[in-house]
Design a protein around this motif. Structure first.
Motif, PDB file in Angstrom:
ATOM      1  N   CYS A   3       0.828  -1.201   0.000  1.00 54.86           N
ATOM      2  CA  CYS A   3       0.000   0.000   0.000  1.00 54.86           C
ATOM      3  C   CYS A   3       0.863   1.252   0.000  1.00 54.86           C
ATOM      4  CB  CYS A   3      -0.876   0.039   1.247  1.00 54.86           C
ATOM      5  SG  CYS A   3      -1.929  -1.378   1.444  1.00 54.86           S
ATOM      6  N   TYR A   4       0.279   2.313  -0.506  1.00 52.89           N
ATOM      7  CA  TYR A   4       0.947   3.602  -0.593  1.00 52.89           C
ATOM      8  C   TYR A   4       0.033   4.645   0.043  1.00 52.89           C
ATOM      9  CZ  TYR A   4       3.484   0.759  -3.856  1.00 52.89           C
ATOM     10  OH  TYR A   4       4.203  -0.269  -4.407  1.00 52.89           O
ATOM     11  N   VAL A   5       0.594   5.420   0.958  1.00 55.88           N
ATOM     12  CA  VAL A   5      -0.202   6.378   1.721  1.00 55.88           C
ATOM     13  C   VAL A   5       0.258   7.791   1.389  1.00 55.88           C
ATOM     14  CG1 VAL A   5      -0.962   7.046   4.032  1.00 55.88           C
ATOM     15  CG2 VAL A   5      -0.368   4.654   3.567  1.00 55.88           C
ATOM     16  N   ARG A  20      -2.042   1.017  -5.611  1.00 56.83           N
ATOM     17  CA  ARG A  20      -0.964   1.172  -6.606  1.00 56.83           C
ATOM     18  C   ARG A  20      -0.388   2.574  -6.477  1.00 56.83           C
ATOM     19  NH1 ARG A  20      -4.488  -1.538 -11.110  1.00 56.83           N
ATOM     20  NH2 ARG A  20      -5.305   0.566 -11.111  1.00 56.83           N
ATOM     21  N   ARG A  21       0.922   2.632  -6.490  1.00 53.52           N
ATOM     22  CA  ARG A  21       1.598   3.922  -6.305  1.00 53.52           C
ATOM     23  C   ARG A  21       1.182   4.922  -7.396  1.00 53.52           C
ATOM     24  NH1 ARG A  21       7.127   5.239  -3.702  1.00 53.52           N
ATOM     25  NH2 ARG A  21       7.147   7.466  -4.087  1.00 53.52           N
ATOM     26  N   ASP A  22       0.835   6.117  -6.929  1.00 52.14           N
ATOM     27  CA  ASP A  22       0.470   7.246  -7.799  1.00 52.14           C
ATOM     28  C   ASP A  22      -0.708   6.959  -8.724  1.00 52.14           C
ATOM     29  OD1 ASP A  22       2.614   8.632  -6.636  1.00 52.14           O
ATOM     30  OD2 ASP A  22       3.993   8.091  -8.238  1.00 52.14           O
ATOM     31  N   ASP A  23      -1.583   6.026  -8.347  1.00 54.60           N
ATOM     32  CA  ASP A  23      -2.752   5.688  -9.163  1.00 54.60           C
ATOM     33  C   ASP A  23      -3.943   6.557  -8.756  1.00 54.60           C
ATOM     34  OD1 ASP A  23      -4.555   4.523 -10.883  1.00 54.60           O
ATOM     35  OD2 ASP A  23      -4.889   2.758  -9.615  1.00 54.60           O
ATOM     36  N   ALA A  57      -7.242  -2.484   9.783  1.00 58.09           N
ATOM     37  CA  ALA A  57      -6.502  -2.978   8.615  1.00 58.09           C
ATOM     38  C   ALA A  57      -7.402  -3.756   7.662  1.00 58.09           C
ATOM     39  CB  ALA A  57      -5.319  -3.836   9.066  1.00 58.09           C
ATOM     40  N   GLN A  58      -8.322  -4.551   8.172  1.00 59.30           N
ATOM     41  CA  GLN A  58      -9.215  -5.324   7.305  1.00 59.30           C
ATOM     42  C   GLN A  58     -10.128  -4.414   6.499  1.00 59.30           C
ATOM     43  OE1 GLN A  58     -11.136  -8.373   9.624  1.00 59.30           O
ATOM     44  NE2 GLN A  58      -9.225  -9.497   9.901  1.00 59.30           N
ATOM     45  N   GLN A  65      -9.187  -3.268  -2.178  1.00 58.74           N
ATOM     46  CA  GLN A  65      -9.526  -4.329  -3.129  1.00 58.74           C
ATOM     47  C   GLN A  65     -10.772  -3.986  -3.934  1.00 58.74           C
ATOM     48  OE1 GLN A  65      -9.664  -7.537  -0.322  1.00 58.74           O
ATOM     49  NE2 GLN A  65      -7.459  -7.902  -0.424  1.00 58.74           N
ATOM     50  N   GLN A  66     -11.749  -3.332  -3.298  1.00 57.30           N
ATOM     51  CA  GLN A  66     -13.009  -3.028  -3.978  1.00 57.30           C
ATOM     52  C   GLN A  66     -12.936  -1.793  -4.869  1.00 57.30           C
ATOM     53  OE1 GLN A  66     -15.933  -2.779  -0.842  1.00 57.30           O
ATOM     54  NE2 GLN A  66     -16.191  -4.994  -0.769  1.00 57.30           N
ATOM     55  N   GLN A  67     -12.233  -0.743  -4.396  1.00 63.37           N
ATOM     56  CA  GLN A  67     -12.262   0.516  -5.150  1.00 63.37           C
ATOM     57  C   GLN A  67     -10.883   1.077  -5.474  1.00 63.37           C
ATOM     58  OE1 GLN A  67     -14.813   2.658  -2.487  1.00 63.37           O
ATOM     59  NE2 GLN A  67     -13.157   3.264  -1.118  1.00 63.37           N
TER      60      GLN A  67
END
Length: 98
Positions: A3-5, A20-23, A57-58, A65-67
């Motif tokens: 993950c990317y924050v 995804r990074r920078d998505d 976390a869940q 995963q969904q969006q």
């Protein structure tokens, strides 16, 4: 999941998690406008068992995963105290030193 924050430069203590990074194409335009400029803050391997200080976390994983993104807002108590008179006054108003 990797993950990317990103930290919002416009909204204090507000973070956008991406799968995804920078998505940034996966986030709604209205959300992008609200968050303003984003600054990369953290890269983390996230599992459902990992303990996060302010998020489940869940739930984060489910949103990713969904969006493809998850919005982390400031804790409610920090929002409530931000406009409290005791926090808005100056040290002089509270009898403190200059």
């Amino acid at each position: 999941m990797h993950c990317y924050v990103y930290a919002s430069q416009r909204k204090s203590d507000t973070y956008l998690w991406l799968g995804r990074r920078d998505d940034f194409a996966c986030i709604p335009e209205s959300l992008a406008l609200m968050l303003g400029e984003l600054r990369f803050a953290l890269e983390v391997e996230l599992t459902g068992q990992r303990k996060l200080p302010l998020e489940d976390a869940q739930q984060v994983l489910k949103h990713l995963q969904q969006q493809g993104w998850h919005l982390q807002m400031p804790p409610p108590h920090s929002l409530a105290t931000a406009n409290h008179p005791a926090y808005m006054s100056t040290p002089q108003d509270r009898g403190g030193k200059h």
